[in-house]
Design a protein around this motif. Structure first.
Motif, PDB file in Angstrom:
ATOM      1  N   THR A  18       0.782  -1.316  -0.067  1.00  0.00           N
ATOM      2  CA  THR A  18      -0.110   0.092   0.153  1.00  0.00           C
ATOM      3  C   THR A  18       0.849   1.049   0.045  1.00  0.00           C
ATOM      4  O   THR A  18       0.498   2.274  -0.564  1.00  0.00           O
ATOM      5  CB  THR A  18      -0.708  -0.149   1.196  1.00  0.00           C
ATOM      6  N   ASP A  21       2.274   1.652  -3.559  1.00  0.00           N
ATOM      7  CA  ASP A  21       1.200   2.236  -4.278  1.00  0.00           C
ATOM      8  C   ASP A  21       0.988   3.909  -4.309  1.00  0.00           C
ATOM      9  O   ASP A  21       0.952   4.691  -5.110  1.00  0.00           O
ATOM     10  CB  ASP A  21      -0.203   1.568  -4.104  1.00  0.00           C
ATOM     11  N   GLU A  22       1.132   4.278  -2.889  1.00  0.00           N
ATOM     12  CA  GLU A  22       1.069   5.566  -2.594  1.00  0.00           C
ATOM     13  C   GLU A  22       2.194   6.460  -2.960  1.00  0.00           C
ATOM     14  O   GLU A  22       1.942   7.572  -3.434  1.00  0.00           O
ATOM     15  CB  GLU A  22       0.674   5.836  -1.135  1.00  0.00           C
ATOM     16  N   GLN A  24       4.127   5.883  -5.591  1.00  0.00           N
ATOM     17  CA  GLN A  24       4.009   5.831  -6.973  1.00  0.00           C
ATOM     18  C   GLN A  24       3.011   6.986  -7.438  1.00  0.00           C
ATOM     19  O   GLN A  24       3.098   7.532  -8.170  1.00  0.00           O
ATOM     20  CB  GLN A  24       3.564   4.573  -7.630  1.00  0.00           C
ATOM     21  N   ARG A  25       1.765   6.719  -6.808  1.00  0.00           N
ATOM     22  CA  ARG A  25       0.727   7.914  -6.892  1.00  0.00           C
ATOM     23  C   ARG A  25       1.050   9.194  -6.778  1.00  0.00           C
ATOM     24  O   ARG A  25       0.486  10.164  -7.773  1.00  0.00           O
ATOM     25  CB  ARG A  25      -0.735   7.603  -6.155  1.00  0.00           C
ATOM     26  N   ARG A  26       1.952   9.517  -6.111  1.00  0.00           N
ATOM     27  CA  ARG A  26       2.428  10.824  -5.745  1.00  0.00           C
ATOM     28  C   ARG A  26       3.369  11.066  -6.823  1.00  0.00           C
ATOM     29  O   ARG A  26       4.363  12.225  -6.746  1.00  0.00           O
ATOM     30  CB  ARG A  26       3.182  10.912  -4.392  1.00  0.00           C
ATOM     31  N   GLU A 150      -1.622   7.550   3.696  1.00  0.00           N
ATOM     32  CA  GLU A 150      -1.190   9.261   3.317  1.00  0.00           C
ATOM     33  C   GLU A 150      -0.226   9.837   4.455  1.00  0.00           C
ATOM     34  O   GLU A 150       0.794  10.221   4.399  1.00  0.00           O
ATOM     35  CB  GLU A 150      -2.343  10.407   3.119  1.00  0.00           C
ATOM     36  N   THR A 263      -9.510  14.356  -6.556  1.00  0.00           N
ATOM     37  CA  THR A 263      -9.246  14.836  -7.988  1.00  0.00           C
ATOM     38  C   THR A 263      -9.385  16.264  -8.267  1.00  0.00           C
ATOM     39  O   THR A 263     -10.022  16.933  -7.581  1.00  0.00           O
ATOM     40  CB  THR A 263     -10.351  14.024  -8.722  1.00  0.00           C
TER      41      THR A 263
END
Length: 364
Positions: A18, A21-22, A24-26, A150, A263
């Protein structure tokens, strides 16, 4: 793969996937070690094995070395667990160990999909037993992984910046960023500088300027705002800055340009709702139709704009190095938020150009 390399470890169920993934999302470079580096093998020799359980879950040592030695990324995070970490742990600049209490770990393992390690009762009991004894994970900086992902990633990044050689040798830089809160192009630049602050020891101080103040002496209206709507968000932003400070302004500005689910928006949202999501009093919205903060707005505006001897717009960016060297500029004005590697290149180019005393302007 990174000039700085960090290992994110922890027991099964701690949240390594997790967190990856976070990251990479940033837009940060992160490797899912258990997917991209792992295989069944002997922890001592590295020889592949046909059978074997948890104790034979190891990472490919040659791949780890090759990725760590590359320098095409400023920083890379390796996320996952392995039984041969002793073979490569010395290659990392720091090791972060995700830490969860026994009850939380048990709860997470119980809801794991069938087929994942730890889902079966025997596997779950083994993980819990290793947690009790403190085995199976390396020594490292403990990160409370019971918090939302986060918050966990924020703490990891804070620790990375605190240990950065750039900070140790050069100290922290500051970016004073003057924005008109309703300018879409400025929003792109604000997101860019926020991305840079996640990569470098850079503190952002959000400040307010106003296109309404900038253009009030003109006979024409370049913003097409005959009713003066643009005064409203600028006044509210000033009230936030005066009453609650730079960081609060940054939170409000982000909320103004995002939906509740995070978003992005093409235009600013409801001001009262943005204040509420920023943990600020909704009553500050009343400043938008009042002149109570106009003197503070003008002072902040001129504090930024007057640093540049030219006719400019928004944003104004002033970079101050740890040594006190200051560079003021209009922009960069961006048509979109650049991809991560392009964002870093733009940052490096901006510093290079503004370090040349004779440099004046580029228009594309």
């Amino acid at each position: 793969m990174g000039r700085k390399n960090y290992l994110v470890e922890g027991p099964s169920g701690a949240g390594k996937t997790t967190v990856c993934d976070e990251l990479q999302r940033r837009g940060l470079h992160a490797v899912h070690g258990d997917r991209e580096l792992a295989y069944r093998g002997d922890p001592e020799t590295g020889e592949p094995t046909i059978t074997g359980g948890h104790e034979h879950h190891i990472w490919d040592l040659d791949k780890v070395r090759r990725l760590v030695s590359a320098t095409d990324e400023p920083v890379t995070f390796f996320c996952g667990g392995s039984r041969n970490f002793q073979k490569f742990i010395h290659l990392f600049d720091e090791v972060f160990v995700l830490d969860v209490d026994l009850a939380t770990l048990d709860e997470r393992l119980r809801v794991r999909p069938e087929g994942e390690w730890g889902a079966r009762s025997a596997e779950r009991e083994r993980v819990l037993q290793m947690h009790r004894t403190g085995g199976d994970v390396p020594e490292g900086v403990r990160i409370d992984a019971t918090a939302p992902v986060e918050v966990v990633v924020d703490e990891i990044l804070r620790r990375c910046r605190a240990q950065s050689p750039g900070r140790a040798e050069l100290g922290e830089w500051t970016a004073d960023f003057w924005l008109d809160p309703a300018c879409p192009l400025t929003r792109h630049t604000a997101r860019w500088i926020s991305l840079i602050a996640a990569e470098y020891p850079l503190r952002i101080r959000w400040r307010v300027m106003s296109l309404s103040v900038l253009n009030e002496h003109r006979g024409d209206d370049p913003e097409g705002d005959p009713d003066g709507y643009l005064w409203i968000p600028a006044r509210v932003a000033t009230a936030v800055l005066v009453e609650h400070g730079h960081d609060a302004l940054g939170r409000f500005y982000d909320a103004l340009w995002t939906e509740p689910d995070g978003t992005g928006r093409e235009w600013i949202g409801d001001i009262s709702e943005a204040l509420h999501r920023s943990a600020l009093p909704r009553g500050l919205a009343e400043a938008g139709t009042s002149t109570a903060y106009d003197s503070a707005l003008r002072a902040s505006h001129h504090d930024g704009v007057d640093r540049i001897d030219a006719e400019i717009g928004t944003p104004v960016l002033v970079i101050t190095t740890a040594a006190g060297e200051r560079r003021a500029m209009f922009g960069p004005v961006l048509g979109a938020v650049p991809a991560r590697q392009e964002a870093i290149r733009l940052w490096e180019a901006t510093l290079l150009m503004t370090s040349i005393p004779a440099f004046r302007e580029i228009t594309c």
